[in-house]
Scaffold this motif. Structure first.
Motif, PDB file in Angstrom:
ATOM      1  N   LEU A 150     -43.451   4.701 -23.577  1.00 12.18           N
ATOM      2  CA  LEU A 150     -43.326   5.105 -22.052  1.00 12.18           C
ATOM      3  C   LEU A 150     -43.935   6.540 -21.937  1.00 12.18           C
ATOM      4  N   LEU A 151     -44.146   7.306 -23.168  1.00 20.03           N
ATOM      5  CA  LEU A 151     -44.506   8.710 -23.221  1.00 20.03           C
ATOM      6  C   LEU A 151     -46.143   8.759 -23.698  1.00 20.03           C
ATOM      7  N   TYR A 152     -46.723   7.638 -24.137  1.00 21.19           N
ATOM      8  CA  TYR A 152     -47.931   7.553 -24.638  1.00 21.19           C
ATOM      9  C   TYR A 152     -49.175   7.673 -23.573  1.00 21.19           C
ATOM     10  N   TYR A 153     -50.223   8.195 -24.036  1.00 20.66           N
ATOM     11  CA  TYR A 153     -51.377   8.721 -23.151  1.00 20.66           C
ATOM     12  C   TYR A 153     -51.946   7.500 -22.352  1.00 20.66           C
ATOM     13  N   ASN A 154     -51.999   6.194 -22.885  1.00 28.40           N
ATOM     14  CA  ASN A 154     -52.273   5.089 -21.968  1.00 28.40           C
ATOM     15  C   ASN A 154     -51.190   3.844 -22.264  1.00 28.40           C
ATOM     16  N   SER A 155     -51.004   3.313 -21.049  1.00 30.20           N
ATOM     17  CA  SER A 155     -49.963   2.123 -21.044  1.00 30.20           C
ATOM     18  C   SER A 155     -50.312   0.960 -21.901  1.00 30.20           C
ATOM     19  N   GLY A 156     -51.455   0.711 -22.602  1.00 30.52           N
ATOM     20  CA  GLY A 156     -51.696  -0.366 -23.427  1.00 30.52           C
ATOM     21  C   GLY A 156     -53.034  -0.905 -23.041  1.00 30.52           C
ATOM     22  N   TRP A 157     -53.799  -0.356 -22.381  1.00 31.52           N
ATOM     23  CA  TRP A 157     -55.139  -0.818 -21.938  1.00 31.52           C
ATOM     24  C   TRP A 157     -55.377  -2.099 -21.480  1.00 31.52           C
ATOM     25  N   VAL A 158     -56.257  -3.113 -21.833  1.00 34.24           N
ATOM     26  CA  VAL A 158     -56.364  -4.148 -21.111  1.00 34.24           C
ATOM     27  C   VAL A 158     -55.400  -5.214 -21.768  1.00 34.24           C
ATOM     28  N   GLN A 159     -54.413  -5.402 -20.771  1.00 37.33           N
ATOM     29  CA  GLN A 159     -53.088  -6.431 -21.029  1.00 37.33           C
ATOM     30  C   GLN A 159     -52.771  -7.168 -20.034  1.00 37.33           C
ATOM     31  N   TRP A 160     -52.035  -8.242 -20.292  1.00 39.02           N
ATOM     32  CA  TRP A 160     -51.502  -9.030 -19.137  1.00 39.02           C
ATOM     33  C   TRP A 160     -50.173  -8.455 -18.729  1.00 39.02           C
ATOM     34  N   GLY A 161     -49.341  -7.930 -19.843  1.00 37.53           N
ATOM     35  CA  GLY A 161     -48.186  -7.207 -19.335  1.00 37.53           C
ATOM     36  C   GLY A 161     -48.046  -5.967 -20.310  1.00 37.53           C
ATOM     37  N   GLY A 162     -46.914  -5.314 -20.373  1.00 35.91           N
ATOM     38  CA  GLY A 162     -46.807  -4.145 -21.136  1.00 35.91           C
ATOM     39  C   GLY A 162     -46.838  -4.468 -22.701  1.00 35.91           C
ATOM     40  N   ARG A 163     -47.867  -4.465 -23.390  1.00 34.10           N
ATOM     41  CA  ARG A 163     -47.552  -4.904 -24.806  1.00 34.10           C
ATOM     42  C   ARG A 163     -46.752  -3.758 -25.649  1.00 34.10           C
ATOM     43  N   PHE A 164     -46.698  -2.519 -25.178  1.00 33.54           N
ATOM     44  CA  PHE A 164     -45.853  -1.732 -25.949  1.00 33.54           C
ATOM     45  C   PHE A 164     -44.334  -2.248 -25.881  1.00 33.54           C
ATOM     46  N   LEU A 165     -43.882  -2.807 -24.852  1.00 37.38           N
ATOM     47  CA  LEU A 165     -42.552  -3.372 -24.444  1.00 37.38           C
ATOM     48  C   LEU A 165     -42.089  -4.285 -25.563  1.00 37.38           C
ATOM     49  N   MET A 166     -43.334  -5.006 -26.178  1.00 38.88           N
ATOM     50  CA  MET A 166     -43.089  -6.120 -27.133  1.00 38.88           C
ATOM     51  C   MET A 166     -42.503  -5.299 -28.556  1.00 38.88           C
ATOM     52  N   ASP A 167     -42.590  -4.140 -28.711  1.00 39.68           N
ATOM     53  CA  ASP A 167     -42.036  -3.507 -29.942  1.00 39.68           C
ATOM     54  C   ASP A 167     -40.391  -3.637 -30.021  1.00 39.68           C
ATOM     55  N   ALA A 168     -39.908  -3.936 -28.942  1.00 43.70           N
ATOM     56  CA  ALA A 168     -38.329  -4.139 -28.743  1.00 43.70           C
ATOM     57  C   ALA A 168     -38.138  -5.572 -28.327  1.00 43.70           C
ATOM     58  N   TRP A 169     -39.053  -6.359 -28.696  1.00 44.74           N
ATOM     59  CA  TRP A 169     -38.806  -7.806 -28.047  1.00 44.74           C
ATOM     60  C   TRP A 169     -37.519  -8.442 -28.657  1.00 44.74           C
ATOM     61  N   PRO A 170     -37.056  -8.220 -29.941  1.00 42.80           N
ATOM     62  CA  PRO A 170     -35.651  -8.982 -30.133  1.00 42.80           C
ATOM     63  C   PRO A 170     -34.542  -8.250 -29.315  1.00 42.80           C
ATOM     64  N   VAL A 200     -37.787  -8.176 -36.094  1.00 43.52           N
ATOM     65  CA  VAL A 200     -36.630  -9.520 -35.541  1.00 43.52           C
ATOM     66  C   VAL A 200     -36.282  -9.965 -37.086  1.00 43.52           C
ATOM     67  N   ALA A 201     -37.321  -9.941 -38.145  1.00 44.59           N
ATOM     68  CA  ALA A 201     -36.604 -10.757 -39.441  1.00 44.59           C
ATOM     69  C   ALA A 201     -35.488  -9.654 -40.005  1.00 44.59           C
ATOM     70  N   ALA A 202     -35.945  -8.259 -39.830  1.00 39.72           N
ATOM     71  CA  ALA A 202     -34.744  -7.404 -40.202  1.00 39.72           C
ATOM     72  C   ALA A 202     -33.558  -7.535 -39.751  1.00 39.72           C
ATOM     73  N   LEU A 203     -33.652  -7.764 -38.426  1.00 34.44           N
ATOM     74  CA  LEU A 203     -32.211  -7.827 -37.630  1.00 34.44           C
ATOM     75  C   LEU A 203     -31.676  -9.328 -37.930  1.00 34.44           C
ATOM     76  N   ALA A 204     -32.131 -10.166 -38.164  1.00 29.32           N
ATOM     77  CA  ALA A 204     -31.716 -11.459 -38.581  1.00 29.32           C
ATOM     78  C   ALA A 204     -31.082 -11.555 -40.024  1.00 29.32           C
ATOM     79  N   LEU A 205     -31.596 -10.851 -41.016  1.00 26.23           N
ATOM     80  CA  LEU A 205     -31.349 -10.736 -42.277  1.00 26.23           C
ATOM     81  C   LEU A 205     -30.177  -9.810 -42.205  1.00 26.23           C
ATOM     82  N   ALA A 206     -30.122  -8.759 -41.603  1.00 28.37           N
ATOM     83  CA  ALA A 206     -28.797  -8.005 -41.473  1.00 28.37           C
ATOM     84  C   ALA A 206     -27.643  -8.595 -40.896  1.00 28.37           C
ATOM     85  N   ALA A 207     -27.729  -9.328 -39.819  1.00 29.48           N
ATOM     86  CA  ALA A 207     -26.642 -10.149 -39.159  1.00 29.48           C
ATOM     87  C   ALA A 207     -26.042 -11.120 -40.305  1.00 29.48           C
TER      88      ALA A 207
END
Length: 456
Positions: A390-410, A207-214
């Motif tokens: 989405l193609l990974y061999y597990n969905s993120g293990w013990v988590q409240w929600g899909g933590r891999f979705l947070m890679d795209a948080w911004p 998110v810092a990279a995107l904000a700095l680019a903008a």
């Protein structure tokens, strides 16, 4: 930032038993190994009775051979540790398969080398602090600091995006509330553990990279993007949107080339350093250590059958992180019991974790053509960033929600804002309040220790 720090101090890995943070992240050990930080052995009364000298190194073996578990929460450090044994030619072999290759197990254990099997970005962030703090280095308070920085950078990015389309009914406080407390971010940041600290560093850098680019600071944007990639490689998917932000306002090829070249230096250097680090450790520049991790047998079998990334995992992972409903909490008598509803251990779908993000992103995607090339690059980057998880061999293990979705948080938040500000104000605010309630519920149940024990 202070809110995150307070949650961190009171959270599962916080200052519950004194003023010393438990060591819950392998990245701390990696930073100490690079620096050659000696190991102090305490006696029964807590005073130092011995010091184990450690020379700067790439593996973290001494920190496990001479390990003193001062807090039960530190037991999780061995989870997903990459353990290597060497054959007669010096080639690395996964310790978990040592019997299969005919080696002597006792001799293999004696000569085993321990490595952090994750990209080095988080340790890069920790190393300068390690020079100052030594054994007092901890990820928890640094994660809280990064969490606040990310929300501030996200607000700046949203303003830059808003200037492309004029006024909006959603104010900065409403958006800040969604970003800071209405997503999995507020549950993830205070953890500070090996997995979630890496995501905190990678997402903050992205998110810092995107904000700095903008903001037309391509050199700094490139450095931040490089850190994001070597923390969470999936964030390389944000490149199309980052490129469009860098090119915004350029009127010629020559004018466009300069910022792109300056921005490319950061990821080029960071990527080359990470590959050299892998080569020195495992003899393969593309091996981060995943192949050498100690895994439960059922996961090892899954990887052996399909590999780490496969279309075979797509349907299950997509259902889990996007649509999976909350679990009912059932007591010993077979009736619903407090806390009544909670995420399953594998995670709850985005529509329940952050309904504002789910609804807003869907509407935003349907209307994204109004934003032209920038809008399409945003959707493309979102898809590319989510695909590895989405193609990974597990969905993120013990988590409240899909933590891999947070890679795209911004990217999620920008797309959600694109949809939310087109809804009636009361609808948007209602969705944000529901999202905040869901994630604060996650924080409360995790902090009190009720979750994940309350669900099977």
């Amino acid at each position: 930032m202070l809110i995150y720090l307070g949650l961190t101090m009171m959270g599962p890995n916080g200052l519950r038993t004194g003023l010393v943070w438990p060591v819950v992240s392998q990245h701390v050990l990696q930073a100490r190994a690079w620096l050659g930080d000696d190991i102090e052995i305490p006696g029964p009364d807590g005073t130092v009775i011995d010091v184990v000298a450690v020379a700067p190194r790439l593996d973290v073996t001494p920190y496990f051979r001479h390990r003193v578990v001062a807090d039960p929460r530190e037991d999780g450090l061995v989870s997903n540790l990459a353990v290597v044994v060497r054959d007669g030619a010096g080639r690395a072999i996964p310790a978990q398969s040592v019997v299969a290759v005919g080696a002597d197990p006792d001799a293999a254990i004696e000569s085993a080398e321990c490595y952090v099997g994750f990209p080095p970005g988080p340790a890069v962030v920790l190393a300068p602090w390690g020079l100052i703090l030594g054994e007092a280095l901890a990820t928890q308070w640094l994660a809280a600091l990064l969490g606040g920085i990310a929300v501030a950078a996200m607000t700046s990015l949203r303003r830059s995006w808003a200037r492309r389309q004029g006024s909006t009914r959603l104010s900065d406080p409403a958006f800040g509330l969604l970003a800071g407390a209405g997503t999995l971010w507020i549950w993830m940041v205070p953890d500070g553990g090996t997995f979630l600290f890496a995501q905190t560093v990678g997402t903050t850098a992205a998110v810092a990279a995107l904000a700095l680019a903008a903001s037309r600071r391509p050199g700094l944007a490139g450095l931040a993007f490089g850190l994001a990639i070597i923390s969470r490689p999936a964030t390389i998917g944000t490149a199309p949107f980052l490129l469009v932000l860098l090119l915004d306002g350029s009127r010629s090829v020559a004018e466009a080339a300069a910022p792109v070249f300056r921005a490319a230096l950061g990821p080029a250097f960071a990527g080359a350093a990470a590959l050299a680090h892998n080569l020195a450790r495992f003899g393969d520049p593309w091996e981060f250590g995943y192949r050498f991790m100690i895994l439960p047998p059922f996961l090892a079998e899954r990887i052996a059958e399909h590999g780490s990334l496969s279309l075979a995992f797509l349907a299950h992972n997509a259902w889990t992180v996007l649509l999976s409903p909350p679990a009912l909490v059932v007591g010993d008598a077979g009736r619903m019991a407090f806390p009544f509803l909670a995420s399953s251990r594998e995670g709850m779908g985005l529509i329940f974790v952050s309904p504002a993000v789910a609804a807003g992103a869907l509407i935003g995607a349907l209307l994204i053509r109004r934003q032209g090339v920038a809008g399409w690059s945003l959707v493309l980057s979102l898809g590319l960033t989510l695909l590895p998880g989405l193609l990974y061999y597990n969905s993120g293990w013990v988590q409240w929600g899909g933590r891999f979705l947070m890679d795209a948080w911004p990217l999620w938040l920008l797309l959600a804002w694109e949809g939310l500000h087109r809804l009636p104000l009361r609808w948007s605010l209602t969705l944000i309040v529901l999202s905040v309630a869901s994630n604060l519920w996650a924080v409360l149940l995790t902090w009190t220790g009720l979750w994940p024990a309350c669900v099977p």
